[in-house]
Design an enzyme around this catalytic site. Structure first.
Site, PDB file in Angstrom:
ATOM      1  NE  ARG A  34      -4.039  -1.998   1.919  1.00  0.00           N
ATOM      2  CZ  ARG A  34      -3.871  -3.072   2.676  1.00  0.00           C
ATOM      3  NH1 ARG A  34      -2.894  -3.128   3.556  1.00  0.00           N
ATOM      4  NH2 ARG A  34      -4.675  -4.099   2.549  1.00  0.00           N
TER       5      ARG A  34
ATOM      6  CE  LYS B 231      -0.825  13.863 -14.223  1.00  0.00           C
ATOM      7  NZ  LYS B 231      -1.207  14.165 -15.616  1.00  0.00           N
TER       8      LYS B 231
ATOM      9  CD  GLU C 157       7.127  16.322 -23.155  1.00  0.00           C
ATOM     10  OE1 GLU C 157       6.515  17.307 -22.691  1.00  0.00           O
ATOM     11  OE2 GLU C 157       6.566  15.222 -23.394  1.00  0.00           O
TER      12      GLU C 157
ATOM     13  CE  LYS D 289       5.211  17.537 -14.530  1.00  0.00           C
ATOM     14  NZ  LYS D 289       5.234  16.266 -15.204  1.00  0.00           N
TER      15      LYS D 289
ATOM     16  CD  GLU E  31      -4.259  16.445 -16.134  1.00  0.00           C
ATOM     17  OE1 GLU E  31      -3.170  16.055 -15.679  1.00  0.00           O
ATOM     18  OE2 GLU E  31      -4.584  16.314 -17.293  1.00  0.00           O
TER      19      GLU E  31
ATOM     20  NE  ARG F  85       0.431  17.205 -13.313  1.00  0.00           N
ATOM     21  CZ  ARG F  85       1.068  16.361 -12.535  1.00  0.00           C
ATOM     22  NH1 ARG F  85       0.837  16.343 -11.249  1.00  0.00           N
ATOM     23  NH2 ARG F  85       1.948  15.525 -13.032  1.00  0.00           N
TER      24      ARG F  85
ATOM     25  CG  ASN G 103      -2.361  17.282 -20.479  1.00  0.00           C
ATOM     26  OD1 ASN G 103      -1.405  16.615 -20.087  1.00  0.00           O
ATOM     27  ND2 ASN G 103      -3.495  17.368 -19.808  1.00  0.00           N
TER      28      ASN G 103
ATOM     29  CG  HIS H 110       1.282  15.700 -24.032  1.00  0.00           C
ATOM     30  ND1 HIS H 110       2.058  16.812 -24.281  1.00  0.00           N
ATOM     31  CD2 HIS H 110       2.073  14.834 -23.362  1.00  0.00           C
ATOM     32  CE1 HIS H 110       3.256  16.614 -23.775  1.00  0.00           C
ATOM     33  NE2 HIS H 110       3.303  15.430 -23.208  1.00  0.00           N
TER      34      HIS H 110
ATOM     35  CG  HIS I  64      -1.294  10.967 -25.413  1.00  0.00           C
ATOM     36  ND1 HIS I  64      -1.865  11.534 -24.286  1.00  0.00           N
ATOM     37  CD2 HIS I  64       0.012  10.792 -25.122  1.00  0.00           C
ATOM     38  CE1 HIS I  64      -0.927  11.680 -23.361  1.00  0.00           C
ATOM     39  NE2 HIS I  64       0.218  11.257 -23.848  1.00  0.00           N
TER      40      HIS I  64
ATOM     41  CG  HIS J 157       5.955  11.008 -24.864  1.00  0.00           C
ATOM     42  ND1 HIS J 157       4.579  10.921 -24.947  1.00  0.00           N
ATOM     43  CD2 HIS J 157       6.216  12.086 -24.078  1.00  0.00           C
ATOM     44  CE1 HIS J 157       4.045  11.883 -24.233  1.00  0.00           C
ATOM     45  NE2 HIS J 157       5.006  12.616 -23.692  1.00  0.00           N
TER      46      HIS J 157
HETATM   47  N1  LIG Z   1       4.470  10.722 -15.236  1.00  0.00           N
HETATM   48  C1  LIG Z   1       4.510  11.751 -16.029  1.00  0.00           C
HETATM   49  O1  LIG Z   1       4.133  12.865 -15.646  1.00  0.00           O
HETATM   50  C2  LIG Z   1       5.069  11.591 -17.402  1.00  0.00           C
HETATM   51  C3  LIG Z   1       5.360  12.726 -18.156  1.00  0.00           C
HETATM   52  C4  LIG Z   1       5.926  12.559 -19.416  1.00  0.00           C
HETATM   53  C5  LIG Z   1       6.176  11.291 -19.904  1.00  0.00           C
HETATM   54  N2  LIG Z   1       5.877  10.194 -19.152  1.00  0.00           N
HETATM   55  C6  LIG Z   1       6.149   8.846 -19.665  1.00  0.00           C
HETATM   56  O2  LIG Z   1       7.532   8.710 -19.951  1.00  0.00           O
HETATM   57  C7  LIG Z   1       7.687   7.676 -20.909  1.00  0.00           C
HETATM   58  C8  LIG Z   1       8.742   8.062 -21.912  1.00  0.00           C
HETATM   59  O3  LIG Z   1       9.959   8.273 -21.254  1.00  0.00           O
HETATM   60  P1  LIG Z   1      11.352   8.324 -22.023  1.00  0.00           P
HETATM   61  O4  LIG Z   1      11.209   9.125 -23.233  1.00  0.00           O
HETATM   62  O5  LIG Z   1      12.360   8.699 -21.033  1.00  0.00           O
HETATM   63  O6  LIG Z   1      11.526   6.823 -22.573  1.00  0.00           O
HETATM   64  P2  LIG Z   1      12.282   5.549 -21.970  1.00  0.00           P
HETATM   65  O7  LIG Z   1      12.073   5.437 -20.519  1.00  0.00           O
HETATM   66  O8  LIG Z   1      11.876   4.403 -22.814  1.00  0.00           O
HETATM   67  O9  LIG Z   1      13.817   5.827 -22.259  1.00  0.00           O
HETATM   68  C9  LIG Z   1      14.239   5.952 -23.602  1.00  0.00           C
HETATM   69  C10 LIG Z   1      15.441   5.079 -23.949  1.00  0.00           C
HETATM   70  O10 LIG Z   1      16.617   5.656 -23.409  1.00  0.00           O
HETATM   71  C11 LIG Z   1      17.410   4.675 -22.737  1.00  0.00           C
HETATM   72  N3  LIG Z   1      18.169   5.406 -21.701  1.00  0.00           N
HETATM   73  C12 LIG Z   1      17.685   5.928 -20.557  1.00  0.00           C
HETATM   74  N4  LIG Z   1      18.633   6.642 -19.944  1.00  0.00           N
HETATM   75  C13 LIG Z   1      19.754   6.560 -20.696  1.00  0.00           C
HETATM   76  C14 LIG Z   1      21.048   7.101 -20.590  1.00  0.00           C
HETATM   77  N5  LIG Z   1      21.367   7.931 -19.591  1.00  0.00           N
HETATM   78  N6  LIG Z   1      21.961   6.806 -21.539  1.00  0.00           N
HETATM   79  C15 LIG Z   1      21.616   6.006 -22.596  1.00  0.00           C
HETATM   80  N7  LIG Z   1      20.389   5.477 -22.765  1.00  0.00           N
HETATM   81  C16 LIG Z   1      19.464   5.753 -21.828  1.00  0.00           C
HETATM   82  C17 LIG Z   1      16.388   3.712 -22.241  1.00  0.00           C
HETATM   83  O11 LIG Z   1      16.961   2.431 -21.997  1.00  0.00           O
HETATM   84  C18 LIG Z   1      15.397   3.667 -23.396  1.00  0.00           C
HETATM   85  O12 LIG Z   1      15.836   2.788 -24.380  1.00  0.00           O
HETATM   86  C19 LIG Z   1       6.332   7.457 -21.524  1.00  0.00           C
HETATM   87  O13 LIG Z   1       5.844   6.197 -21.123  1.00  0.00           O
HETATM   88  C20 LIG Z   1       5.486   8.571 -20.957  1.00  0.00           C
HETATM   89  O14 LIG Z   1       4.134   8.197 -20.770  1.00  0.00           O
HETATM   90  C21 LIG Z   1       5.337  10.334 -17.924  1.00  0.00           C
HETATM   91 ZN   LIG Z   2       5.010  14.397 -22.498  1.00  0.00          ZN
END
Ligand SMILES: NC(=O)c1ccc[n+]([C@@H]2O[C@H](COP(=O)([O-])OP(=O)(O)OC[C@H]3O[C@@H](n4cnc5c(N)ncnc54)[C@H](O)[C@@H]3O)[C@@H](O)[C@H]2O)c1
Ligand SMILES: [Zn+2]
Length: 365
Positions: free
Chosen positions: A125, A147, A189, A231, A241, A245, A249, A252, A256, A269
């Site tokens: 939990r 999130k 972003e 942020k 949100e 907040r 988006n 997005h 999406h 993304h």
């Molecule tokens: N929670 C939130 O508020 C929020 C906001 C924006 C995005 N997201 C989520 O984030 C995700 C996308 O994240 P992302 O773009 O970081 O993708 P990801 O986590 O897949 O990372 C991208 C790639 O980079 C590699 N990598 C990571 N760090 C590295 C480093 N230092 N050196 C070399 N390679 C490295 C990873 O292994 C992966 O292959 C999505 O699922 C999205 O929904 C969440």
């Molecule tokens: Zn985003």
């Protein structure tokens, strides 16, 4: 312990009525992770992927030094951002003796931040999590805000929880090994941050494009810090949100739809968000929210951080249909985030579907 006034880099805070945590942006921040572990922490579990660990694991392992910790690996990849791997890690944690005093360190890109945070949110939990983002996108967006979650077949991030971290440690040094495509995806972003709320950051991105793309350390540190500050401010004002907040988006809703339509495999993304921002700019101009001059300026800046991968062969009507299923739909209405000028957006549900259709076609053209 270094006194705050000697800190070379900024530290921001998310402060809400419910909780408060630091978001530190500093080269070498990972080296000081021990300072952020609770005094009575039990077992420390580092949730990461093999890929991240290979590239930057040494920095965290060195920082944890003699502090007992174990690593847990997620498979990585958007198609693996699912409940099943989270459940498997929870079982693994029990086998390895985790209890309520356990602390999770989510060490990786946005996928690891979301999944590791979600694991921490639901394990017994809820146990604390420290977010250590290692991609640019995760540093400026995913890791801050609390999130967490995973995808369903029906859509992205449809299962999740709010689970604010103990701290977010952003160390720009880990980005050195990040592939160029991932770096650029994260930059969009930051462009988003400029468009929605930070005209000075927008101007900086416009003037320093070459330094940004060349990853000049001071430049990179500056744009990350500005995005994290923004942020933190937005999340502090509106954690769950409401209207503020929602401005995050921007790009997005359309993005999406594009990601879903291409099965999360064709665009990163940030790339989908870049395309989505284009569509939103076209829509803002058509609905009379944005001047033609600002529209050209924004489209140009998005492009200068591109190119966005080709969007050929994607049927506009499929994207339109997918918009309706966006999680951000409220009582059947899509809320569009539309720029009104550089540094300011408005959120509106009342948009003529015909104009949405046109904007999508225009962005696909
Ligand atoms: N929670 C939130 O508020 C929020 C906001 C924006 C995005 N997201 C989520 O984030 C995700 C996308 O994240 P992302 O773009 O970081 O993708 P990801 O986590 O897949 O990372 C991208 C790639 O980079 C590699 N990598 C990571 N760090 C590295 C480093 N230092 N050196 C070399 N390679 C490295 C990873 O292994 C992966 O292959 C999505 O699922 C999205 O929904 C969440
Ligand atoms: Zn985003």
């Amino acid at each position: 312990m270094i006194a705050w006034y000697k800190m070379p880099m900024p530290s921001f805070r998310v402060e809400t009525p419910g909780h408060s945590y630091p978001a530190i942006v500093e080269r070498g921040a990972i080296g000081r992770i021990a300072e952020h572990l609770p005094a009575r922490a039990g077992k420390v579990f580092v949730v990461t992927t093999a890929d991240v660990w290979k590239h930057v694991g040494a920095a965290l392992a060195n920082a944890l030094g003699t502090i007992a910790h174990e690593t847990l690996e997620l498979p990585g990849g958007e198609d693996q951002k699912r409940l099943a791997p989270v459940e498997a890690l929870a079982e693994e944690m029990v086998r390895r003796g985790a209890d309520r005093t356990t602390v999770v360190i989510a060490f990786g890109g946005g996928i690891v931040n979301d999944m590791g945070g979600f694991l921490a949110a639901i394990f017994m939990r809820g146990v604390p999590v420290i977010q250590v983002p290692t991609t640019l996108l995760a540093q400026v967006d995913a890791a801050v805000g609390g999130k967490t979650g995973v995808n369903l077949f029906s859509g992205k991030n449809l299962v999740g929880s709010f689970h604010p971290p103990l701290a977010v440690l952003t160390d720009p040094a880990v980005l050195d090994s990040l592939p160029d495509r991932e770096y650029r995806a994260g930059l969009w972003e930051i462009v988003k941050a400029g468009i929605i709320r930070e005209p000075a950051l927008y101007a900086y991105l416009s003037e320093h494009r070459d330094d940004v793309l060349a990853r000049k350390p001071d430049t990179v540190d500056h744009i990350i810090a500005e995005s994290v500050r923004m942020k933190c401010e937005v999340v502090s004002t509106d954690e769950r949100e409401g209207d503020l907040r929602r401005i995050l988006n921007f790009g997005h809703t359309f993005g999406h739809a594009l990601e879903a339509e291409t099965a999360y495999s064709r665009f990163l993304h940030g790339e989908a968000v870049a395309w989505g921002m284009r569509a939103a700019v076209f829509l803002a101009e058509r609905t009379g929210h944005l001047s033609a001059e600002d529209s050209v300026d924004i489209l140009d800046l998005i492009e200068r951080y591109g190119p966005i991968p080709p969007v050929n062969g994607i049927p506009a009507q499929n994207l339109v249909a997918r918009l309706v299923h966006d999680k951000k739909t409220i009582q059947g209405k899509v809320h569009f985030v539309l720029p009104v000028r550089i540094g300011e957006v408005t959120v509106t549900p009342d948009v003529d579907p015909k104009l949405v259709d046109e904007a999508i076609r225009c962005a696909l053209a």
